[in-house]
Design a protein around this motif. Structure first.
Motif, PDB file in Angstrom:
ATOM      1  N   UNK A   1       0.821  -1.211   0.000  1.00 47.65           N
ATOM      2  CA  UNK A   1       0.000   0.000   0.000  1.00 47.65           C
ATOM      3  C   UNK A   1       0.856   1.263   0.000  1.00 47.65           C
ATOM      4  N   UNK A   2       2.125   1.127   0.406  1.00 50.49           N
ATOM      5  CA  UNK A   2       3.068   2.251   0.396  1.00 50.49           C
ATOM      6  C   UNK A   2       4.343   1.777  -0.305  1.00 50.49           C
ATOM      7  N   UNK A   3       4.300   1.638  -1.650  1.00 46.56           N
ATOM      8  CA  UNK A   3       5.427   1.013  -2.354  1.00 46.56           C
ATOM      9  C   UNK A   3       6.719   1.797  -2.284  1.00 46.56           C
ATOM     10  N   UNK A   4       6.686   3.073  -1.942  1.00 45.16           N
ATOM     11  CA  UNK A   4       7.901   3.880  -1.871  1.00 45.16           C
ATOM     12  C   UNK A   4       8.310   4.203  -0.442  1.00 45.16           C
TER      13      UNK A   4
ATOM     14  N   UNK B   1       9.042   2.048   3.204  1.00 43.33           N
ATOM     15  CA  UNK B   1       9.143   0.723   3.823  1.00 43.33           C
ATOM     16  C   UNK B   1       8.229   0.625   5.036  1.00 43.33           C
ATOM     17  N   UNK B   2       7.579  -0.514   5.158  1.00 43.29           N
ATOM     18  CA  UNK B   2       6.713  -0.762   6.310  1.00 43.29           C
ATOM     19  C   UNK B   2       6.475  -2.244   6.492  1.00 43.29           C
ATOM     20  N   UNK B   3       5.925  -2.662   7.646  1.00 43.30           N
ATOM     21  CA  UNK B   3       5.714  -4.091   7.907  1.00 43.30           C
ATOM     22  C   UNK B   3       4.571  -4.673   7.069  1.00 43.30           C
ATOM     23  N   UNK B   4       4.661  -5.977   6.821  1.00 42.27           N
ATOM     24  CA  UNK B   4       3.623  -6.673   6.058  1.00 42.27           C
ATOM     25  C   UNK B   4       2.277  -6.596   6.766  1.00 42.27           C
ATOM     26  N   UNK B   5       2.310  -6.606   8.112  1.00 41.98           N
ATOM     27  CA  UNK B   5       1.072  -6.561   8.884  1.00 41.98           C
ATOM     28  C   UNK B   5       0.290  -5.279   8.627  1.00 41.98           C
ATOM     29  N   UNK B   6       0.988  -4.233   8.159  1.00 41.90           N
ATOM     30  CA  UNK B   6       0.318  -2.964   7.866  1.00 41.90           C
ATOM     31  C   UNK B   6       0.330  -2.696   6.369  1.00 41.90           C
ATOM     32  N   UNK B   7       0.279  -3.803   5.570  1.00 37.70           N
ATOM     33  CA  UNK B   7       0.226  -3.703   4.106  1.00 37.70           C
ATOM     34  C   UNK B   7       1.391  -2.912   3.528  1.00 37.70           C
TER      35      UNK B   7
ATOM     36  N   UNK C   1       3.047  -0.415   4.858  1.00 33.69           N
ATOM     37  CA  UNK C   1       3.109   0.990   5.279  1.00 33.69           C
ATOM     38  C   UNK C   1       3.597   1.089   6.722  1.00 33.69           C
ATOM     39  N   UNK C   2       4.298   2.172   7.059  1.00 34.33           N
ATOM     40  CA  UNK C   2       4.667   2.373   8.471  1.00 34.33           C
ATOM     41  C   UNK C   2       3.416   2.686   9.296  1.00 34.33           C
ATOM     42  N   UNK C   3       3.472   2.272  10.568  1.00 37.71           N
ATOM     43  CA  UNK C   3       2.322   2.541  11.432  1.00 37.71           C
ATOM     44  C   UNK C   3       2.210   4.038  11.732  1.00 37.71           C
ATOM     45  N   UNK C   4       0.982   4.552  11.811  1.00 36.13           N
ATOM     46  CA  UNK C   4       0.753   5.962  12.080  1.00 36.13           C
ATOM     47  C   UNK C   4      -0.204   6.124  13.247  1.00 36.13           C
ATOM     48  N   UNK C   5      -0.257   7.360  13.749  1.00 33.34           N
ATOM     49  CA  UNK C   5      -1.198   7.723  14.810  1.00 33.34           C
ATOM     50  C   UNK C   5      -1.898   8.991  14.346  1.00 33.34           C
ATOM     51  N   UNK C   6      -2.973   8.819  13.592  1.00 39.75           N
ATOM     52  CA  UNK C   6      -3.619   9.961  12.941  1.00 39.75           C
ATOM     53  C   UNK C   6      -4.141  10.995  13.933  1.00 39.75           C
ATOM     54  N   UNK C   7      -4.705  10.498  15.052  1.00 43.04           N
ATOM     55  CA  UNK C   7      -5.307  11.458  15.990  1.00 43.04           C
ATOM     56  C   UNK C   7      -4.328  11.941  17.065  1.00 43.04           C
ATOM     57  N   UNK C   8      -3.071  11.420  17.045  1.00 46.48           N
ATOM     58  CA  UNK C   8      -2.042  11.907  17.957  1.00 46.48           C
ATOM     59  C   UNK C   8      -2.305  11.641  19.407  1.00 46.48           C
ATOM     60  N   UNK C   9      -3.054  10.578  19.716  1.00 45.65           N
ATOM     61  CA  UNK C   9      -3.380  10.298  21.116  1.00 45.65           C
ATOM     62  C   UNK C   9      -2.444   9.282  21.753  1.00 45.65           C
ATOM     63  N   UNK C  10      -1.358   8.945  21.037  1.00 41.36           N
ATOM     64  CA  UNK C  10      -0.385   8.010  21.587  1.00 41.36           C
ATOM     65  C   UNK C  10      -0.738   6.553  21.360  1.00 41.36           C
TER      66      UNK C  10
ATOM     67  N   UNK D   1      -3.200   1.034  14.301  1.00 42.76           N
ATOM     68  CA  UNK D   1      -3.490  -0.401  14.261  1.00 42.76           C
ATOM     69  C   UNK D   1      -4.138  -0.893  15.551  1.00 42.76           C
ATOM     70  N   UNK D   2      -3.909  -0.161  16.655  1.00 46.00           N
ATOM     71  CA  UNK D   2      -4.487  -0.550  17.948  1.00 46.00           C
ATOM     72  C   UNK D   2      -5.593   0.398  18.397  1.00 46.00           C
ATOM     73  N   UNK D   3      -5.820   1.444  17.608  1.00 49.83           N
ATOM     74  CA  UNK D   3      -6.742   2.510  18.009  1.00 49.83           C
ATOM     75  C   UNK D   3      -8.145   2.190  17.475  1.00 49.83           C
ATOM     76  N   UNK D   4      -9.073   1.977  18.412  1.00 48.52           N
ATOM     77  CA  UNK D   4     -10.443   1.689  17.996  1.00 48.52           C
ATOM     78  C   UNK D   4     -11.190   2.942  17.555  1.00 48.52           C
ATOM     79  N   UNK D   5     -10.588   4.119  17.819  1.00 48.97           N
ATOM     80  CA  UNK D   5     -11.145   5.393  17.351  1.00 48.97           C
ATOM     81  C   UNK D   5      -9.996   6.195  16.755  1.00 48.97           C
ATOM     82  N   UNK D   6      -9.457   5.756  15.565  1.00 55.02           N
ATOM     83  CA  UNK D   6      -8.217   6.357  15.052  1.00 55.02           C
ATOM     84  C   UNK D   6      -8.338   7.815  14.634  1.00 55.02           C
TER      85      UNK D   6
END
Length: 462
Positions: A298-301, A303-309, A311-320, A324-329
């Motif tokens: 999903x992010x061919x340019x 590098x990221x883990x296979x578990x995240x397709x 892509x590197x893991x992100x925290x869109x809402x900045x809540x720490x 991938x673990x955020x039920x309200x991302x």
């Protein structure tokens, strides 16, 4: 016996109709035109048939079988026509008709009796069993109906014959048929011999490529003579049966398949046939080097883990809490509440400010329409906290019996829960309970106090 004759004729017709449609092979049909001879003498005396018993007209069975001069009745013209159908496994069904004139019945001369015969036969050919292309002996059984002048009778027939084929279409057929008469008093058991020219037809070229199906190794697909009737669709010199890519011209080293991107991996094994790649990823490229093919990344340019397709893991809402673990991302929350916001005292107060305005029909649990907007506001707030469950409480004043008040409070709380479910709330996150008059928040001695006690409250359920 007359009924038996009729049944025999009907059986022959049914057999002819059913069997004739049973198979379709090369040249399954044949038509025969010829002559026939009727011989009564050689058929032997049938003790049950008394018409000719005292005349000494017959010999023993097969007696003077080939004495054509003295015993055979022959009409010097075309006197037999038959049509045959090959029905598979060496069996041929034949339906035929014949005419003749009888001037002798064994050793007895008669006065030009007319003879008509209609017969059905099923014969087994030994041609294929013998491995011959021209010699075709057969045996068979059948039945028919014969008329001699105005007398008719059914017969059971035994048949031997032999065909000599000049080619796959034309041959000569010689046949001898023993016809046993069913009628005891006036039936005439006899031999009928025949010779005729037989024309075979119906040879099939299903795909229309000029090669008969029996010689065509691909009878349903037009092909080339050089490949025994099989095609080379892509014209690469490799017939389709041996071509792993029959619709695309290719190379012999790849079994007729191309290598479009030139990466040394044939297109059928190359998951990215138009883009050069690496063998480890089945011919696909990996631009960011994370071990995930670009087509699956999903992010061919980046590098990221296979578990995240990829892509590197992100925290869109900045809540720490990582997405991938955020039920309200998309809404900041707490780690303790799996990235979702927690219900505060203020939110519970807001819910109850709304719930206390819910109106019911007098003495009933049915919600009045003017409260629907309030209930929608309640549902919208609850949906913002997907990890929390809520309890809906019903309360009444002290007027009326305690039992009726408890029942009414339960019913009203359940009515609110059910309505919230119909407008999108997950029913598994809601419970309802009625307390009747047990938890007043004001005095029941005044009208204003009683109105406050008739209420719905919402609490956070832990």
């Amino acid at each position: 016996m007359k009924h038996l004759n009729r049944l025999l004729v009907a059986a022959i017709l049914i057999l002819g109709t059913g069997v004739a449609n049973a198979q379709d092979e090369n040249n399954p049909w044949a038509v025969e035109v010829g002559v026939n001879a009727v011989d009564v003498f050689s058929a032997g005396l049938n003790e049950d048939q008394v018409l000719y018993q005292d005349h000494g007209m017959r010999g023993e069975i097969f007696d003077e079988y080939f004495n054509a001069d003295n015993h055979w009745n022959i009409l010097p013209s075309v006197s037999k026509i038959a049509i045959s159908r090959y029905v598979g496994s060496g069996f041929v069904f034949t339906a035929g008709g014949s005419i003749n004139r009888l001037d002798r019945m064994g050793d007895v001369e008669v006065n030009d009796l007319s003879y008509y015969g209609a017969d059905g036969e099923i014969k087994y050919s030994f041609k294929n069993a013998l491995g011959s292309s021209w010699f075709d002996p057969s045996i068979g059984v059948g039945g028919g109906y014969t008329w001699i002048d105005d007398i008719g009778f059914g017969t059971a027939n035994g048949i031997v014959g032999v065909k000599f084929w000049f080619n796959e279409y034309i041959g000569l057929n010689f046949q001898s048929t023993y016809k046993h008469a069913f009628e005891e008093e006036y039936g005439v058991t006899h031999f009928q011999h025949s010779a005729g020219v037989i024309f075979q037809f119906g040879g099939k070229d299903t795909d229309g490529d000029g090669i008969y199906d029996k010689d065509d190794e691909c009878p349903e697909t037009p092909g080339l003579a050089e490949f025994n009737g099989c095609p080379d669709t892509d014209g690469d010199g490799i017939e389709d049966r041996n071509d792993a890519c029959p619709n695309t011209a290719g190379l012999a080293e790849f079994n007729g398949c191309p290598d479009t991107d030139g990466d040394g991996i044939a297109d059928p094994q190359d998951e990215c046939p138009t883009v050069a790649g690496v063998a480890a990823l089945n011919g696909c490229p990996d631009a960011d080097g994370d071990g995930i093919a670009d087509k699956d990344d999903a992010c061919p340019n980046e590098a990221g883990p296979k578990a995240n397709n990829g892509c590197p893991y992100k925290d869109r809402d900045g809540d720490g809490v990582l997405d991938k673990d955020d039920q309200c991302p998309d809404v900041a929350g707490t780690v303790a509440n799996k990235g979702c916001p927690e219900v505060s005292i203020e939110i519970v107060k807001q819910l109850n400010d709304y719930s206390k305005t819910i109106l019911f029909d007098l003495g009933k649990s049915s919600i009045r329409k003017e409260s629907y907007a309030v209930l929608q506001n309640i549902a919208d707030i609850m949906k913002e906290y997907p990890n929390d469950n809520f309890e809906i409480e019903g309360h009444t004043d002290s007027q009326g019996s305690e039992a009726n008040n408890l029942k009414l409070s339960n019913s009203r709380a359940a009515s609110v829960k059910d309505y919230l479910t119909t407008i999108g709330m997950d029913g598994n996150r809601l419970t309802s309970v009625g307390y009747g008059e047990a938890k007043p928040i004001a005095t029941n001695a005044t009208k204003a106090g009683r109105q406050q006690n008739r209420r719905v409250e919402i609490s956070l359920k832990k």
